[in-house]
Write an enzyme that holds these catalytic residues in place. Structure first.
Site, PDB file in Angstrom:
ATOM      1  N   GLU A  49       0.856  -1.198   0.000  1.00 56.28           N
ATOM      2  CA  GLU A  49       0.000   0.000   0.000  1.00 56.28           C
ATOM      3  C   GLU A  49       0.892   1.249   0.000  1.00 56.28           C
ATOM      4  O   GLU A  49       1.918   1.270   0.682  1.00 56.28           O
ATOM      5  CB  GLU A  49      -0.837  -0.040   1.295  1.00 56.28           C
ATOM      6  CG  GLU A  49      -1.681   1.180   1.569  1.00 56.28           C
ATOM      7  CD  GLU A  49      -2.302   1.128   2.981  1.00 56.28           C
ATOM      8  OE1 GLU A  49      -1.647   0.631   3.925  1.00 56.28           O
ATOM      9  OE2 GLU A  49      -3.459   1.593   3.112  1.00 56.28           O
ATOM     10  N   LYS A 139      -9.299   1.765  -2.055  1.00 53.79           N
ATOM     11  CA  LYS A 139      -9.529   1.204  -0.703  1.00 53.79           C
ATOM     12  C   LYS A 139     -10.892   1.623  -0.151  1.00 53.79           C
ATOM     13  O   LYS A 139     -11.211   2.822  -0.121  1.00 53.79           O
ATOM     14  CB  LYS A 139      -8.409   1.678   0.224  1.00 53.79           C
ATOM     15  CG  LYS A 139      -8.446   1.086   1.623  1.00 53.79           C
ATOM     16  CD  LYS A 139      -7.194   1.525   2.382  1.00 53.79           C
ATOM     17  CE  LYS A 139      -7.095   0.933   3.765  1.00 53.79           C
ATOM     18  NZ  LYS A 139      -5.821   1.311   4.422  1.00 53.79           N
ATOM     19  N   CYS A 210      -4.807  -3.238   2.574  1.00 49.22           N
ATOM     20  CA  CYS A 210      -4.549  -3.243   4.020  1.00 49.22           C
ATOM     21  C   CYS A 210      -5.779  -3.557   4.870  1.00 49.22           C
ATOM     22  O   CYS A 210      -6.196  -4.685   4.963  1.00 49.22           O
ATOM     23  CB  CYS A 210      -3.898  -1.938   4.443  1.00 49.22           C
ATOM     24  SG  CYS A 210      -3.183  -2.102   6.086  1.00 49.22           S
TER      25      CYS A 210
HETATM   26  N1  CDT Z   1      -3.078   1.025   6.480  1.00 46.69           N
HETATM   27  C1  CDT Z   1      -3.999   0.390   7.206  1.00 46.69           C
HETATM   28  O1  CDT Z   1      -5.111   0.170   6.745  1.00 46.69           O
HETATM   29  N2  CDT Z   1      -3.657   0.060   8.438  1.00 46.69           N
HETATM   30  C2  CDT Z   1      -4.567  -0.549   9.359  1.00 46.69           C
HETATM   31  C3  CDT Z   1      -4.128  -0.236  10.732  1.00 46.69           C
HETATM   32  C4  CDT Z   1      -5.131  -0.537  11.701  1.00 46.69           C
HETATM   33  S1  CDT Z   1      -4.359  -0.990  13.162  1.00 46.69           S
HETATM   34  C5  CDT Z   1      -5.226  -2.420  13.541  1.00 46.69           C
HETATM   35  C6  CDT Z   1      -4.676  -2.061   9.214  1.00 46.69           C
HETATM   36  O2  CDT Z   1      -5.789  -2.557   9.242  1.00 46.69           O
HETATM   37  O3  CDT Z   1      -3.669  -2.767   9.158  1.00 46.69           O
END
Ligand code: CDT
Length: 357
Positions: A49, A139, A210
């Site tokens: 990402e 996203k 992500c």
């Molecule tokens: N970038 C991203 O989406 N990060 C989120 C962080 C959340 S912390 C649980 C993820 O779901 O990994």
């Protein structure tokens, strides 16, 4: 090799240290990973990402001019302008030269025909054989908050501030050129309507970014389109001072939930998945590693061993998706949609009424 095998890779990146890390430095690291992939006969490389920069939603950036530096322009006339951006073009040229497909994430600033500007957290799929992008995903599940957390020393997660939720849905796509002898529409027409073509055409792929990997809904939208390979780039916080637990405990838990989500999604939709992270210490905080490739039974086939730039690769056989798709998760036989309306009619939790004494 059987006709449905090919080699895929997650190109994990170590940290991109700061908001001012020079772009050419990161680009050179990505190109090096691509060259390594070529030596291993990899046909598809997945980058993380927001690959080209530090994870900028981890910082409070006040100036609109500064924020703009983290976005690539696009419009209906030029939806894939990223391909000719100086920030990405050398990578595209290298992918074309090596004949390797790539997917990568970036901040996309979309200007519609009416002039409205919207910022997305986007990933594209570039096909080296076609010399063009054949898919884009924006996203959908944006974590974090809009307003910065004002407590001193906390780790920020400001995706809701910098991005709008994606508007393209979970659209699967077929990729030409990855396997030889794939059934094409012309062949299928000649075979007749009764012939089952599932699992015989060019590979069916989809993308998540992500946080999306934690949500069963997106995976199942892809599962319902017969997905065979899901691509996912991530930047996941390893630990943050505002949360309970030691740094090591928090990181263990973050890794557990990462693997759990990737393995469950792959198993329940009988597909392979490639997960590519940015790892290690950036100025905003620490990111987990564990870039991995998961098989349709939910097993991790291979996983990164470092928090640095690392190519994680495996040869996968899409034929292995058939067992799950035709038995436990044969959706046409076993799904009971008459009971699923709550999934789309309701967003938050509605508990049953309280009991009386
Ligand atoms: N970038 C991203 O989406 N990060 C989120 C962080 C959340 S912390 C649980 C993820 O779901 O990994």
């Amino acid at each position: 090799m059987s006709s449905r095998q090919f080699t895929v890779a997650a190109a994990q990146l170590g940290p991109v240290k700061s908001l001012t890390t020079p772009r050419p430095e990161t680009l050179a690291r990505m190109i090096k990973l691509l060259e390594e992939a070529a030596l291993k006969s990899v046909k598809l490389v997945v980058f993380p990402e927001l690959t080209f920069t530090t994870f900028f939603p981890g910082y409070i950036i006040e100036s609109a001019e500064e924020i703009a530096k983290f976005f690539e322009p696009a419009s209906p006339a030029k939806p894939y302008a990223i391909l000719t951006s100086p920030n990405a073009e050398p990578l595209i040229d290298k992918a074309t030269e090596l004949g390797i497909d790539i997917s990568f994430g970036y901040g996309e600033r979309w200007t519609a025909d009416d002039g409205k500007v919207t910022d997305y957290n986007t990933a594209v799929y570039y096909s080296a054989s076609q010399k063009r992008c054949i898919a884009k995903y924006r996203k959908i599940h944006l974590p974090g908050r809009y307003e910065p957390d004002t407590r001193p020393g906390v780790t920020q997660q400001l995706e809701k501030r910098y991005f709008t939720p994606g508007d393209l849905g979970f659209q699967a796509f077929r990729v030409p050129g990855l396997i030889e002898g794939a059934l094409k529409s012309e062949d299928s027409a000649a075979l007749g309507a009764s012939e089952d073509t599932q699992g015989k055409g060019d590979p069916v792929l989809g993308m998540l970014i992500c946080n999306d990997r934690r949500w069963a809904e997106g995976w199942r939208c892809y599962g319902l389109q017969g997905i065979e390979l899901l691509l996912d780039g991530y930047n996941t916080t390893a630990f943050a001072p505002q949360y309970e637990g030691s740094n090591a405990e928090q990181e263990d838990e973050a890794l557990f939930h990462h693997r759990l989500s990737c393995q469950a999604g792959s198993y329940q939709n009988a597909c392979f998945s490639v997960h590519s992270g940015k790892a290690g210490e950036e100025d905003h905080g620490s990111l987990i590693a564990s870039s991995c490739i998961v098989d349709p039974n939910g097993h991790i086939i291979t996983e990164s061993k470092t928090k640095d730039d690392e190519l994680v690769y495996a040869t996968i056989d899409l034929e292995k998706c058939r067992k799950g798709k035709e038995r436990v998760f044969a959706f046409d036989k076993h799904r009971r949609v008459e009971h699923y309306s709550r999934l789309v009619d309701q967003v938050g939790v509605k508990e049953p009424a309280l009991l009386s004494r």
